[in-house]
Design an enzyme around this catalytic site. Structure first.
Site, mmCIF file in Angstrom:
data_model
loop_
_atom_site.group_PDB
_atom_site.id
_atom_site.type_symbol
_atom_site.label_atom_id
_atom_site.label_comp_id
_atom_site.label_asym_id
_atom_site.label_seq_id
_atom_site.Cartn_x
_atom_site.Cartn_y
_atom_site.Cartn_z
ATOM 1 C CD GLU A 142 -2.661 1.372 2.463
ATOM 2 O OE1 GLU A 142 -2.098 1.028 3.517
ATOM 3 O OE2 GLU A 142 -3.734 1.991 2.437
ATOM 4 C CG HIS A 206 -3.593 6.274 0.811
ATOM 5 N ND1 HIS A 206 -3.505 6.973 1.994
ATOM 6 C CD2 HIS A 206 -3.869 4.995 1.158
ATOM 7 C CE1 HIS A 206 -3.697 6.142 3.019
ATOM 8 N NE2 HIS A 206 -3.926 4.928 2.539
ATOM 9 C CG ASN A 230 -11.686 5.423 5.534
ATOM 10 O OD1 ASN A 230 -12.173 4.301 5.640
ATOM 11 N ND2 ASN A 230 -12.094 6.433 6.271
ATOM 12 C CG ASP A 285 -5.817 -0.372 7.140
ATOM 13 O OD1 ASP A 285 -4.638 -0.800 7.051
ATOM 14 O OD2 ASP A 285 -6.117 0.814 6.953
ATOM 15 N N GLY A 320 -4.718 3.007 10.687
ATOM 16 C CA GLY A 320 -5.123 1.610 10.729
ATOM 17 C C GLY A 320 -6.179 1.392 11.786
HETATM 18 ZN ZN ZN Z 1 -4.496 3.243 3.721
#
Ligand code: ZN
Length: 393
Positions: A142, A206, A230, A285, A320
């Site tokens: 990620e 992201h 998110n 996560d 997280g």
């Molecule tokens: Zn993330």
């Protein structure tokens, strides 16, 4: 791998979209026969198969729900272990994860130096002999190809633009299974095509991607969205962005962190209705704080604080989660009103299909005997991994 025969009897097994009465026969780590009214098993009564049923040790799970083992596509740590700090902890994490019903997972690294990613791949290649636990089936990177404007808890200074050099050593054969990147970055589409060509699944995340960019990325092979809502541009009715494409384009799946912190329950219901049970993927996560009391934790070189429910950096950014996968399954049922079968599939069949694990995520003949047994409250009672009973009620 065990050569012991086991029959799992009296339970209701997840078959397609519902739990139906059925018994499973396991040999050498795989399901070799299924018996039940609607299970589609052989039930032929061939003498050799009948002898195997008769000679098998019995695991009586009367009245409980029997499901394929859960698969977590995004987990950074847990039980005090932080994979960024010590990639070799991946195996110990796997051992401990089994109790949560997870039988396979993608250890995940957020944005950091390339040496850390190499260390994780090296750790994955050194499977301890006799290991029994949730299997780390490849890495999820990620980052670092993410947008600093949506950095979340990542170190923006370590983020990079897409290039052939950055992804040079990434391929499925070396253990990279999933990459999250920001598709609006220059050169991202070529990067997506290259990664997909090397057998890697690509998700967007992201990111500030608008709908046009998101759709171009899907055309280039992007298969999903990482932690929907998110760290991405919000949905607007005249600027739907990646969120709008995820909810409306049937080629995309989306992972969601259903911990009641990352996403409001109303938004979870919206996502569930739009995505449906075949495109909604539960992920945790989770970070080191998962399975631990409230307190301070290591997370990718920066401290984070858990209150037992939410995990945040010192600036208040979510870093997280402390979510367990079995909790996520229960939360999804409670929040959306979906069936237990649908919730379990969102953490097993759907992620398995997304990353091409054809012998995981189902209980048919030939499937790996990765099995989780739930009681009526969807609490985990028994777990088998590769035909070995690792947790017993
Ligand atoms: Zn993330």
């Amino acid at each position: 791998m065990t050569e012991r025969l086991i029959r799992v009897t009296g339970g209701r097994c997840l078959v397609d979209t519902s739990f139906v009465e059925c018994d499973l026969l396991i040999d050498d780590g795989h399901v070799i026969d299924v018996r039940g009214a609607r299970a589609g098993g052989t039930g032929t009564g061939a003498a050799s198969v009948q002898a195997a049923w008769d000679g098998a040790d019995e695991l009586d799970v009367a009245g409980r729900r029997v499901a394929p083992g859960l698969i977590d596509l995004q987990i950074n740590g847990g039980y005090g272990l932080d994979l960024a700090t010590d990639p070799t902890a991946v195996w110990e994490l796997g051992r401990r994860l089994a109790r949560t019903g997870v039988t396979a997972f993608l250890p995940t690294l957020i944005t950091g130096p390339s040496s850390r990613r190499s260390s994780l791949l090296e750790a994955l290649a050194r499977r301890p002999s006799g290991f029994v636990g949730a299997e780390p089936i490849g890495a999820h990177f990620e980052g670092p190809i993410l947008n600093p404007d949506r950095r979340g808890a990542h170190d923006a200074s370590m983020m990079v633009e897409p290039s052939a050099a950055v992804i040079e050593s990434w391929d499925a054969a070396s253990g990279v299974r999933l990459v999250t990147l920001a598709p609006e970055l220059p050169g991202a589409l070529e990067c997506i095509e290259a990664l997909v060509g090397r057998g890697i699944v690509v998700f967007g995340g992201h990111t500030t991607a608008d709908a046009a960019v998101a759709t171009a990325a899907v055309d280039a092979g992007m298969a999903g969205v990482t932690h929907l809502f998110n760290a991405m541009a919000s949905f607007g009715h005249r600027s739907p962005n990646l969120v709008g494409v995820a909810l409306s384009d049937e080629r995309l799946s989306a992972s969601v962190i259903v911990d009641r912190v990352h996403v409001d329950p109303v938004a979870v219901r919206l996502a569930w209705r739009a995505l449906g049970p075949s495109r909604f993927v539960l992920v945790t996560d989770a970070v080191a704080a998962m399975g631990q009391p409230a307190g301070r934790f290591e997370f990718a070189d920066r401290g984070a604080v858990s209150d037992g429910r939410a995990v945040r950096n010192d600036d208040g950014t979510l870093a997280g989660s402390a979510l367990r996968m079995d909790e996520a399954v229960r939360n999804l049922v409670e929040i959306t009103g979906c069936t237990p079968a649908e919730a379990v599939a969102s953490a097993s069949a759907v992620p398995a299909r997304l990353i091409g694990e054809t012998d995981r995520g189902h209980l048919g003949v030939g499937a790996r005997a990765d099995i989780v047994v739930f009681d009526d409250d969807l609490a985990v009672t028994d777990v088998l991994i590769g035909g070995e009973v690792v947790t017993r009620a």
